[in-house]
Design a protein around this motif. Structure first.
Motif, short mmCIF file in Angstrom:
data_model
loop_
_atom_site.label_atom_id
_atom_site.label_comp_id
_atom_site.label_asym_id
_atom_site.label_seq_id
_atom_site.Cartn_x
_atom_site.Cartn_y
_atom_site.Cartn_z
N LYS A 116 -5.59 26.44 -25.02
CA LYS A 116 -6.42 25.23 -25.15
C LYS A 116 -7.83 25.54 -25.64
O LYS A 116 -8.44 24.74 -26.35
N LYS A 117 -8.35 26.69 -25.26
CA LYS A 117 -9.75 27.01 -25.57
C LYS A 117 -9.92 27.68 -26.92
O LYS A 117 -10.76 27.28 -27.73
N TYR A 119 -7.38 28.40 -29.25
CA TYR A 119 -6.39 27.98 -30.25
C TYR A 119 -5.51 29.15 -30.71
O TYR A 119 -4.76 29.01 -31.69
N ASN A 353 -0.44 21.68 -26.46
CA ASN A 353 -1.79 22.12 -26.82
C ASN A 353 -1.98 22.11 -28.33
O ASN A 353 -3.03 21.70 -28.84
N ASP A 356 -2.25 18.51 -29.55
CA ASP A 356 -3.56 17.94 -29.23
C ASP A 356 -4.63 18.50 -30.16
O ASP A 356 -5.52 17.77 -30.64
#
Length: 391
Positions: A116-117, A119, A353, A356
């Motif tokens: 998530k942070k 990629y 993830n 998104d």
């Protein structure tokens, strides 16, 4: 050194010397491992990355393809049937070269979700034969973790110069691949690539696949022509001497950009022990804060940047300006498994993830080969465009 230019008279001189003084334009005409410029470039690049071995190829995609075939052949030699089957775990959000080269090599694709942070690809949860973690846009996770993987191929095509705990990426896995396409940190006359490893046997196999091992060496595996010519290597050697300065300037300019982004455009997360090489500044777009969807915002922004983009050629397949230093776009538009060719590899559990990220991403490279005045103008336009929608 003029860091606003992609290349200068030194690269031109190096290429001219090859043409005027070189005995052959392709050193492979008389040497299986290539000519003097190719071999020197390989030695210098290996030293730069911090690995024992490196071999040039004609593109990053070729580097991936050869790395996959090398893993397969190594599996045959070591009697590892898992490697021979080429089950290749790839991030759902990366360039199409990773899965396309896998299919060309006869492999099976398994898409993995991204962090998530950063990629970057999350380590495969299950035991797997081959994984291909991508250091997306030049970023990296704080800990190098390939999971329970037998053979890891680091995709460093976007991350020349990226470091984790002070060590450059490209030397953590069994093999690594780099790209010198002209949009990358350094280039070899527009196209080119490199394969690295600390395992000499893997490099020997890869060198055979690069240059018709079945014919020149009598090997029981097929090679091809994935060779780099002398002029490209000569150009690349000059570029490599500039690499630290280029990447340092990218970092300096990227910090300036990230510090001055408007509210609603979030800069990338970078772990404290990671040295991001900033091929692209991968931001996130917040529709709620800015007040309009991303497509309409980019349409307005492009109109406001018209005077900057005038005279630059657009990509006839991507529809956007691809000149280094002029890119502001959504980035990858979809997880790879939504592309028709890869739909049959859609994971049972979707990569949320990745989905998104592509829905919110906003990429820019206005920090590359631009003066601080030019960057400031771009930021003024970016902030002005946000304000236009927030009235």
């Amino acid at each position: 050194m003029n860091l606003l230019e992609r290349y200068d008279k030194r690269e031109v001189k190096a290429v001219k010397n090859v043409i005027e003084k070189g005995k052959y334009l392709s050193g492979f005409t008389t040497k299986f491992l290539g000519g003097e410029e190719v071999q020197k470039f390989e030695e210098e690049f290996a030293k730069f990355v911090g690995v024992k071995h490196a071999i040039t190829v004609n593109s990053g995609t070729s580097a991936l393809f050869i790395a996959y075939l090398t893993a397969k052949q190594y599996g045959k030699i070591t009697k590892n049937s898992r490697l021979e089957k080429l089950d290749i775990h790839i991030p759902a959000c990366t360039f199409t070269a990773d899965p396309s080269a896998a299919l060309l090599a006869g492999g099976k694709i398994v898409f993995e979700d991204i962090d998530k942070k950063t990629y970057c690809m999350l380590p495969p949860k299950e035991h797997c034969a081959i994984s291909v973690p991508t250091y997306l846009l030049g970023n990296a996770m704080s800990k190098i973790d390939f999971g329970n993987t037998e053979f890891s191929i680091e995709d460093c095509c976007q991350s020349l110069g990226t470091t984790v705990n002070g060590k450059m990426v490209g030397g953590f896995g069994a093999m690594s691949v780099f790209s010198f396409q002209e949009t990358k940190q350094i280039t070899t006359l527009g196209e080119g690539g490199m394969i690295c490893s600390n395992n000499e046997e893997l490099i020997q196999i890869a060198a055979g696949i690069r240059n018709h091992a079945e014919y020149y060496l009598g090997k029981e595996y097929v090679g091809g022509n994935f060779r780099m010519i002398e002029a490209q290597a000569a150009f690349g050697r000059v570029q490599l001497k500039k690499a630290n300065s280029i990447i340092s300037k990218f970092r300096e300019n990227a910090r300036y950009v990230m510090k001055n982004l408007p509210h609603g455009i979030t800069p990338p997360y970078i772990a404290s022990n990671v040295g991001h090489s900033f091929l692209i500044i991968g931001c996130l777009y917040d529709k709620k804060i800015i007040g309009v969807d991303r497509a309409k915002f980019l349409e307005k922004l492009t109109l406001n940047r018209k005077h900057i983009l005038q005279g630059d050629e657009k990509s006839d397949i991507k529809g956007i300006n691809m000149k280094s230093g002029k890119l502001i776009s959504t980035g990858y538009s979809t997880p790879l498994y939504n592309i028709p060719m890869y739909k049959k590899f859609t994971p049972k559990k979707r990569c949320t993830n990745a989905e998104d990220f592509v829905a919110k991403s906003l990429w820019m490279d206005i920090h590359r080969f631009r003066s601080i005045d030019e960057i400031s103008e771009e930021l003024d336009i970016l902030n002005h465009t946000v304000r236009q929608f927030q009235k």
